[in-house]
Design a protein around this motif. Structure first.
Motif, PDB file in Angstrom:
ATOM      1  N   CYS A 119       0.819  -1.221   0.000  1.00 20.95           N
ATOM      2  CA  CYS A 119       0.000   0.000   0.000  1.00 20.95           C
ATOM      3  C   CYS A 119       0.852   1.271   0.000  1.00 20.95           C
ATOM      4  CB  CYS A 119      -0.948   0.002   1.192  1.00 20.95           C
ATOM      5  SG  CYS A 119      -2.103  -1.388   1.142  1.00 20.95           S
ATOM      6  N   ASP A 120       2.050   1.174  -0.526  1.00 18.28           N
ATOM      7  CA  ASP A 120       2.972   2.315  -0.535  1.00 18.28           C
ATOM      8  C   ASP A 120       2.382   3.525  -1.250  1.00 18.28           C
ATOM      9  OD1 ASP A 120       4.325  -0.318  -0.406  1.00 18.28           O
ATOM     10  OD2 ASP A 120       6.131   0.900  -0.145  1.00 18.28           O
ATOM     11  N   LEU A 121       1.735   3.278  -2.403  1.00 16.45           N
ATOM     12  CA  LEU A 121       1.257   4.419  -3.188  1.00 16.45           C
ATOM     13  C   LEU A 121       0.030   5.057  -2.544  1.00 16.45           C
ATOM     14  CD1 LEU A 121       1.856   3.160  -6.843  1.00 16.45           C
ATOM     15  CD2 LEU A 121       3.384   4.438  -5.325  1.00 16.45           C
ATOM     16  N   MET A 122      -0.814   4.235  -1.916  1.00 17.38           N
ATOM     17  CA  MET A 122      -1.950   4.800  -1.167  1.00 17.38           C
ATOM     18  C   MET A 122      -1.415   5.738  -0.084  1.00 17.38           C
ATOM     19  SD  MET A 122      -3.605   4.616   1.956  1.00 17.38           S
ATOM     20  CE  MET A 122      -3.325   3.023   2.727  1.00 17.38           C
ATOM     21  N   LEU A 123      -0.393   5.265   0.660  1.00 17.75           N
ATOM     22  CA  LEU A 123       0.136   6.084   1.758  1.00 17.75           C
ATOM     23  C   LEU A 123       0.765   7.378   1.247  1.00 17.75           C
ATOM     24  CD1 LEU A 123       1.920   3.739   4.356  1.00 17.75           C
ATOM     25  CD2 LEU A 123      -0.168   5.087   4.670  1.00 17.75           C
ATOM     26  N   VAL A 124       1.527   7.281   0.168  1.00 16.35           N
ATOM     27  CA  VAL A 124       2.196   8.503  -0.303  1.00 16.35           C
ATOM     28  C   VAL A 124       1.196   9.450  -0.959  1.00 16.35           C
ATOM     29  CG1 VAL A 124       3.047   7.834  -2.627  1.00 16.35           C
ATOM     30  CG2 VAL A 124       4.382   9.395  -1.177  1.00 16.35           C
ATOM     31  N   ASN A 125       0.133   8.889  -1.564  1.00 14.64           N
ATOM     32  CA  ASN A 125      -0.937   9.770  -2.066  1.00 14.64           C
ATOM     33  C   ASN A 125      -1.559  10.545  -0.916  1.00 14.64           C
ATOM     34  OD1 ASN A 125      -0.646   8.970  -4.736  1.00 14.64           O
ATOM     35  ND2 ASN A 125      -2.214   7.365  -4.602  1.00 14.64           N
ATOM     36  N   LEU A 126      -1.779   9.845   0.198  1.00 14.30           N
ATOM     37  CA  LEU A 126      -2.351  10.514   1.366  1.00 14.30           C
ATOM     38  C   LEU A 126      -1.407  11.609   1.879  1.00 14.30           C
ATOM     39  CD1 LEU A 126      -4.325  10.906   3.735  1.00 14.30           C
ATOM     40  CD2 LEU A 126      -3.183   8.994   4.905  1.00 14.30           C
ATOM     41  N   VAL A 127      -0.126  11.270   1.990  1.00 12.96           N
ATOM     42  CA  VAL A 127       0.844  12.257   2.489  1.00 12.96           C
ATOM     43  C   VAL A 127       0.886  13.475   1.549  1.00 12.96           C
ATOM     44  CG1 VAL A 127       3.307  12.650   2.912  1.00 12.96           C
ATOM     45  CG2 VAL A 127       2.211  10.573   3.771  1.00 12.96           C
ATOM     46  N   GLU A 128       0.835  13.208   0.251  1.00  7.20           N
ATOM     47  CA  GLU A 128       0.841  14.309  -0.713  1.00  7.20           C
ATOM     48  C   GLU A 128      -0.418  15.169  -0.550  1.00  7.20           C
ATOM     49  OE1 GLU A 128       1.098  13.044  -4.792  1.00  7.20           O
ATOM     50  OE2 GLU A 128       1.577  15.072  -5.498  1.00  7.20           O
ATOM     51  N   ASP A 129      -1.553  14.513  -0.340  1.00 12.40           N
ATOM     52  CA  ASP A 129      -2.791  15.266  -0.127  1.00 12.40           C
ATOM     53  C   ASP A 129      -2.728  16.070   1.177  1.00 12.40           C
ATOM     54  OD1 ASP A 129      -4.008  14.638  -2.488  1.00 12.40           O
ATOM     55  OD2 ASP A 129      -5.243  13.006  -1.672  1.00 12.40           O
ATOM     56  N   LEU A 130      -2.089  15.510   2.199  1.00  9.65           N
ATOM     57  CA  LEU A 130      -1.952  16.246   3.466  1.00  9.65           C
ATOM     58  C   LEU A 130      -1.061  17.480   3.265  1.00  9.65           C
ATOM     59  CD1 LEU A 130      -1.531  13.268   5.996  1.00  9.65           C
ATOM     60  CD2 LEU A 130      -3.553  14.728   5.717  1.00  9.65           C
ATOM     61  N   GLU A 131      -0.073  17.340   2.386  1.00  9.88           N
ATOM     62  CA  GLU A 131       0.771  18.503   2.080  1.00  9.88           C
ATOM     63  C   GLU A 131      -0.025  19.559   1.297  1.00  9.88           C
ATOM     64  OE1 GLU A 131       5.219  18.468   0.906  1.00  9.88           O
ATOM     65  OE2 GLU A 131       4.184  18.683  -1.022  1.00  9.88           O
TER      66      GLU A 131
END
Ligand SMILES: *[C@@H]1O[C@H](CO)[C@@H](O)[C@H](O)[C@H]1NC(C)=O
Ligand SMILES: *[C@@H]1O[C@H](CO)[C@@H](O)[C@H](O)[C@H]1NC(C)=O
Ligand SMILES: *[C@@H]1O[C@H](CO)[C@@H](O)[C@H](O)[C@H]1NC(C)=O
Ligand SMILES: *[C@@H]1O[C@H](CO)[C@@H](O)[C@H](O)[C@H]1NC(C)=O
Ligand SMILES: *[C@@H]1O[C@H](CO)[C@@H](O)[C@H](O)[C@H]1NC(C)=O
Length: 647
Positions: A618-630
């Motif tokens: 689920c690496d891309l799900m997590l980094v998508n979330l982090v990017e959205d949080l940014e």
């Protein structure tokens, strides 16, 4: 403007070839090009990329002169357009400076014929221009017609008015943080060579970066021009690999292959500028006493004398220190990406195991090794992960469960506890989710497989056994044998840290504890995925996200003497979850904590960071979330230097 060329051409005799008497003996020389100083900034002129004709010495020009290739589709080029182009070049590129306008080559990218207004040459003269050349596309007064046979990108170059050759311009930056072990240049044939140039600075090397104007990202090269440094355990064709060990570097010849993980980044357009510092053979040492063979890279945060974290110390230090470096690649076996991200306040990930191939990478433990990336902002981090981890699905819907273990967190009455709590509240708001308080050890007690014991007993020596035995077998033994064969039976020098780990593994059972550890690891992984907190989900990839603090602003002074290393680290903790279950663990910067420095005698700041774990893959799900949080302003890009978020 001042242009000087120090030293004449640096000729290096790379090989002397003596052939049989009947043939001519020949000397192979390699032209290593030259270093120039332009307005106090050092440049390296790379290989010739094209040749302008006609050529011929122009009395008013020196042998090598700065040149800018300006490409535009303006059919009527005016002074205002030229000024805007120049200001755009200055804004995006640290290699370009207006001194490169000494000579200009205009390339028209539009259709039909074009004209350059006479005001263009006046505008350029203000920047010291003495010669404007152009293909037939641009006609106009003060323009010298010339031919540029190759379709080369816009940007700054170096031009030989004698031969007409133009060379790529690289800016040379000093590596004052000792983040790099060896700077590199592409060899034009898909491989690399050591950069044959240095800049001034105590103990520092130079690192050469090409103009950003040469590169434009495309769908096939989404990372075009992104400057990257690589931990010196990854093989690059044409360079040696040190693993942070001098004897290892000297023993083996330059590698003949670039590993598939780095090749994928190169194919996506990244520019590799050098190899970077690693704790010896990717283990875990403390600065400074344990770093006998190489000096430990410098963490720029706080007073500049805090440990950088390891083992990907150099990649972390480079990204935390240098604006001219965009990202860096490291590895994580037991925290080697996450610890530098935590200590230096960066975005840094341990991916799911198997995210990319680790062929042609020095092993610590094949079962646990992973390759991750450091960045200063989530947008870049995410772009690289998407291009690199191609085997994962790009989930855009996020889990609604946040797993929160209260005992992992500092009290919310502390400064770091308050910062972490603030982030969790915002993530709850963003996901419209409420945290679920959990306790891993007691949940294990209720649900664990019947034949096993407490989680602490099961996993106390698992990591230690896996790394110490695997690296001894797969790296130490062949290294010892190859070294002995070449050096009259001698042993090579190895730092105290790796030596203590290897010998711990052999004394405590060797292959037998390795096999037992692998079984224990599998028991935990299976439990985590079925009864634990790493369950998969069809819509959101992972049932939930487990959050824990990675660093809480603690200091770790480099000038403190530690006890000698005695073996690998023991015990089970939050940081071991991803290691033993193969899941991704993404560390993100959260804030800064003030401390009183015993070195600077001032208040300085150290990073607070949070870890995000989800189910395997689920690496891309997590980094998508982090990017959205940014994007939502909940997480913020960090700066280089002492402060992540300068006042
Ligand atoms: C300069 O950059 C701006 C912003 O990216 C862009 O809109 C503009 O077209 C550029 N101007 C020229 C002349 O290239
Ligand atoms: C590359 O190096 C490896 C290890 O030294 C060697 O086994 C292999 O034959 C070499 N391959 C080529 C194409 O030279
Ligand atoms: C990625 O997926 C392909 C196709 O399923 C597979 O052959 C390859 O081994 C996978 N790569 C990694 C690094 O897991
Ligand atoms: C934290 O602050 C709260 C409210 O001010 C207080 O009730 C609690 O005892 C404090 N906890 C600690 C550990 O100091
Ligand atoms: C494996 O787990 C058992 C308990 O089930 C424990 O006694 C043993 O020390 C563990 N060994 C390793 C190497 O993890």
């Amino acid at each position: 403007m001042m242009v000087s060329s120090f030293g004449s051409r640096l000729w290096r005799v790379s090989a002397l070839v003596f052939l049989a008497a009947s043939t001519v003996s020949s000397t192979l020389t390699i032209d290593n090009s030259r270093v120039l100083t332009i307005n106090g900034i050092e440049y390296y002129s790379g290989d010739a990329v094209s040749r302008i004709s006609p050529s011929g010495p122009k009395a008013e020009l020196g042998d090598i002169v700065p040149m800018t290739i300006i490409r535009t589709d303006e059919a009527l080029l005016t002074a205002n357009a030229i000024k805007e182009i120049i200001s755009n070049y200055s804004a995006v590129d640290d290699v370009f400076q207006t001194a490169f306008l000494k000579t200009v080559f205009l390339v028209y990218d539009g259709k039909g014929r074009a004209k350059a207004d006479s005001s263009v040459s006046h505008a350029l003269q203000e920047f010291g221009n003495t010669l404007i050349m152009a293909t037939h596309g641009y006609a106009g007064a003060h323009i010298t017609p010339a031919k540029l046979p190759d379709d080369i990108p816009k940007g700054p170059y170096l031009y030989s008015s004698h031969t007409g050759e133009i060379y790529q311009a690289f800016r040379l930056y000093p590596d004052h943080q000792l983040a790099f072990t060896e700077a590199s240049l592409g060899d034009g044939q898909g491989g690399f060579r050591p950069l044959p140039a240095v800049t001034s600075g105590a103990m520092t090397k130079g690192v050469a970066v090409p103009s950003r104007l040469y590169y434009t990202p495309t769908s096939t090269k989404p990372l075009a021009g992104l400057r990257v440094g690589v931990k010196d355990i990854f093989d690059l064709k044409g360079l040696r690999t040190s693993g942070g060990n001098r004897a290892y570097y000297d023993l083996y010849p330059p590698r003949n292959t670039t590993g598939p993980a780095l090749q994928r980044l190169i194919d996506a357009g990244t520019i590799i500028v050098g190899k970077m510092g690693t704790v010896q053979f990717a283990n875990g040492d403390n600065p400074t006493a344990d770093w006998v063979d190489f000096h430990c890279p410098f963490n720029p945060r706080g007073d500049g004398y805090q440990a950088p974290g390891g083992s990907s110390s150099g990649p972390g230090a480079g990204v935390a220190s240098y604006d001219w470096l965009d990202i860096a690649i490291g590895s994580d076996t037991g925290g080697s990406m996450r610890s530098p991200a935590g200590m230096q306040g960066l975005f840094g990930n341990r991916p799911s195991t198997g995210a990319v191939s680790l062929d042609n990478v020095l092993p610590l433990c094949h079962e646990l090794d992973t390759a991750g990336v450091f960045a200063r902002n989530a947008a870049t981090w995410s772009k690289v992960m998407h291009a690199w981890y191609q085997n994962f699905t790009d989930y855009r819907e996020y889990p609604k469960k946040l797993f929160y273990q209260p005992s992992s967190f500092p009290s919310i009455n502390t400064t770091s506890g308050a910062l972490l709590e603030e982030l969790i509240l915002k993530v709850e708001g963003f996901l419209n989710a409420k945290r679920e308080s959990i306790d891993i050890a007691s949940h294990w007690e209720k649900t664990h497989p019947s034949e096993t014991t407490s989680i602490a007993t099961l996993l106390r020596t698992t990591y230690a056994s896996l790394v110490s035995v695997d690296q001894y077998r797969s790296l130490a033994l062949p290294f010892y044998a190859d070294y002995a064969a070449k050096h009259g039976g001698r042993r090579p020098f190895v730092n105290p840290g790796p030596l203590a780990r290897w010998s711990w593994g052999q004394k405590n059972g060797g292959d037998a504890i390795y096999d037992e550890a692998l079984k224990n690891k599998t028991i935990f992984k299976d439990w985590w995925e079925t009864d634990g907190y790493g369950k998969a989900d069809e819509k959101t990839c992972s049932e939930g996200i487990y959050l824990y603090p990675y660093t809480t602003g603690q200091t770790q002074y480099r000038n403190v003497y530690f006890d000698a290393p005695s073996g690998p680290p023991m015990g089970f903790s939050d940081g071991r979850i991803a290691v033993l279950s193969g899941t991704p663990d993404l560390v993100v910067p959260v804030g800064e904590i003030p401390y009183y420095s015993t070195i600077s005698l001032q208040t300085e700041y150290m990073p607070v960071t949070m870890s995000f774990i989800a189910a395997r893959g689920c690496d891309l799900m997590l980094v998508n979330l982090v990017e959205d949080l940014e994007k939502a302003g909940i997480l913020k890009p960090v700066s280089t230097g002492p402060r992540m978020y300068p006042a």
